[in-house]
Design a protein around this motif. Structure first.
Motif, PDB file in Angstrom:
ATOM      1  N   UNK A 145       0.817  -1.219   0.000  1.00 54.85           N
ATOM      2  CA  UNK A 145       0.000   0.000   0.000  1.00 54.85           C
ATOM      3  C   UNK A 145       0.852   1.270   0.000  1.00 54.85           C
ATOM      4  N   UNK A 146       2.126   1.147  -0.369  1.00 53.58           N
ATOM      5  CA  UNK A 146       3.003   2.319  -0.449  1.00 53.58           C
ATOM      6  C   UNK A 146       3.159   2.705  -1.917  1.00 53.58           C
ATOM      7  N   UNK A 147       2.598   3.831  -2.342  1.00 54.55           N
ATOM      8  CA  UNK A 147       2.636   4.205  -3.769  1.00 54.55           C
ATOM      9  C   UNK A 147       4.040   4.544  -4.260  1.00 54.55           C
ATOM     10  N   UNK A 148       4.974   4.807  -3.350  1.00 56.79           N
ATOM     11  CA  UNK A 148       6.333   5.164  -3.764  1.00 56.79           C
ATOM     12  C   UNK A 148       7.180   3.949  -4.095  1.00 56.79           C
ATOM     13  N   UNK A 149       6.699   2.774  -3.727  1.00 59.75           N
ATOM     14  CA  UNK A 149       7.459   1.565  -4.017  1.00 59.75           C
ATOM     15  C   UNK A 149       8.626   1.327  -3.084  1.00 59.75           C
ATOM     16  N   UNK A 150       8.613   1.945  -1.922  1.00 62.91           N
ATOM     17  CA  UNK A 150       9.705   1.765  -0.966  1.00 62.91           C
ATOM     18  C   UNK A 150       9.736   0.333  -0.421  1.00 62.91           C
ATOM     19  N   UNK A 151      10.918  -0.068  -0.014  1.00 64.08           N
ATOM     20  CA  UNK A 151      11.061  -1.339   0.685  1.00 64.08           C
ATOM     21  C   UNK A 151      10.451  -1.246   2.081  1.00 64.08           C
TER      22      UNK A 151
END
Length: 465
Positions: free
Chosen positions: A313-319
């Motif tokens: 659910x993180x739109x930034x694509x972070x780990x």
């Protein structure tokens, strides 16, 4: 669902807010935190312990790769056993008189934890068999120690207090022992076995509980282990025997379980007060040491997971490792396992100090001390249990599937929480020993100061209370 498990490469950087680079190898196999720190002040013990920990770390990757096979086989592999033999893993508690390392209890706990970081089942099998070297060295006569330790130059001996229809028949020079004992962890590579037996009374005397030492050729290891939820590779097979002759010198009356007042046979033989402790102050530590290593293995696996999967659910694509939610879980679990390790090693040092005082100063290693150490070991296991629960809950369902390391660690730590001998059954008796000991101590002090109350009356009054 699959998006949360997609590996992502990020640029290398440093600092608490920097992007996270996936490690070149699994955490726990490289880097400064993959190595246990030796704090032992004695130079000889420090050097030997460091060597052992290095050897355990050298085999860690292989043990991890073999976890599933170890579970399937119910025991660790033959070449692992040979590696343990070659590097002295079975000799940590063996007195130097017999060619052992005689490194003491904290060193033993440290080594078992290091092995468990590679494979908890393997460590359980090793721990609960090699540990009884301390038992024999402490409580059996010199002739028996010469006989048993002299046979191979080491001893691998599971113990069990779970007999099925065991019989003990007096005969000339000893007893004929028959029966089957369950949960004999370490059975596959055993050189000896310690069954608990009930020795029948003679001449109107009551019978008593004792431990016997049986040679490998006199018992059979049954192929009945592995159908349990966890620690499936721990070699906890049943052992059976029929009409085995056990001479008197191979039997030790169980007077040393929870109380020692003065030097033991082992102290007289070896001159080392560590061999003058009590069984209940040490035994659960065998399991707690496995739990600590399991905790670090679970942390290693969780770190690998959050370093290589996206935060859902993180739109930034972070780990996940870049998000506080997963960093928080990792940080709290790290603290719990670190605290468990610290408590375990401190308990090992207390065991040795209580044994020294009992052997050299006449200060009893009594039930209150023994049971408090026993319970501290249970708390070590509970700390790891709590940490692993949080890790598997937040890792995602994919990492709790069959074949996943984190699922295996969860099943293994559950085993420490589901045995008959659990913390909840020992807490109240331990408090009772503590309270009774305080009353006896205060009463003895008053008697010494005033000489107004006879000792027998004090003892009787306390017992009645």
């Amino acid at each position: 669902m699959t998006r949360a498990r997609t590996p992502v490469q990020t640029r290398a950087a440093s600092g608490p807010g920097a992007p996270i680079t996936p490690p070149a190898r699994d955490p726990g196999l490289s880097g400064p935190y993959s190595q246990a720190i030796v704090t032992e002040p004695d130079a000889r013990i420090r050097s030997e312990l460091q060597r052992l920990l290095d050897r355990a770390r050298d085999i860690r990757e292989l043990l991890r790769a073999r976890q599933a096979q170890t579970e399937s086989d119910g025991q660790y592999a033959q070449d692992t056993h040979e590696y343990f033999l070659e590097n002295g893993f079975y000799k940590v508690l063996l007195p130097r008189r017999f060619g052992g390392l005689e490194l003491g209890v904290p060193a033993f706990f440290a080594l078992i934890s290091e092995v468990a970081r590679g494979c908890p089942s393997t460590a359980w099998c090793l721990s609960l068999s090699a540990a009884h070297t301390l038992t024999l060295s402490s409580y059996w006569p010199e002739a028996t120690q010469d006989e048993v330790f002299g046979k191979h130059g080491y001893m691998i001996a599971p113990a069990s207090g779970n007999p099925r229809a065991a019989t003990v028949v007096p005969t000339e020079g000893g007893y004929l022992v028959s029966g089957t004992w369950r949960y004999c962890s370490g059975a596959p590579y055993s050189t000896h076995f310690f069954p608990t037996i009930m020795v029948p009374g003679a001449d109107g005397e009551d019978g008593y509980r004792a431990w016997a030492v049986i040679d490998r050729e006199d018992f059979t290891v049954l192929d009945d282990w592995g159908r349990v939820i966890g620690m499936r590779g721990s070699g906890s097979n049943s052992i059976t025997m029929e009409n085995v002759f056990v001479p008197y010198h191979r039997i030790s009356r169980e007077t040393w379980t929870a109380h020692a007042d003065g030097p033991s046979v082992g102290y007289a033989v070896h001159g080392n007060p560590t061999y003058s402790g009590v069984f209940m102050g040490f035994a659960e530590g065998e399991v707690a040491a496995v739990a600590v290593g399991l905790g670090y293995a679970a942390l290693d696996e969780y770190e690998r997971i959050i370093r290589t999967t996206r935060a859902p659910f993180d739109p930034t694509g972070n780990l996940r490792a870049e998000a506080d939610d997963w960093r928080r879980v990792l940080g709290m679990a790290m603290a719990q396992v670190d605290a468990a390790q610290g408590s375990l090693l401190h308990s090992g040092r207390l065991y040795e100090e209580y044994a020294r005082r009992s052997a050299t100063e006449g200060e009893a290693f009594d039930e209150a001390r023994a049971m408090r150490l026993n319970n501290a070991h249970f708390v070590v296991e509970e700390l790891v249990w709590e940490a692993v629960q949080t890790l598997i809950r937040t890792a995602g369902s994919g990492f709790s599937a069959d074949g996943q390391a984190l699922q295996r660690y969860f099943r293994d730590i559950w085993t420490t929480q589901s045995r008959t001998d659990q913390f909840q059954f020992f807490a109240a008796p331990t408090a009772g020993y503590h309270l009774a000991g305080q009353v006896l101590h205060e009463a003895a002090q008053r008697a010494a100061e005033t000489e107004s109350v006879p000792e027998p009356a004090l003892a009787a009054g306390t017992a009645g209370a």
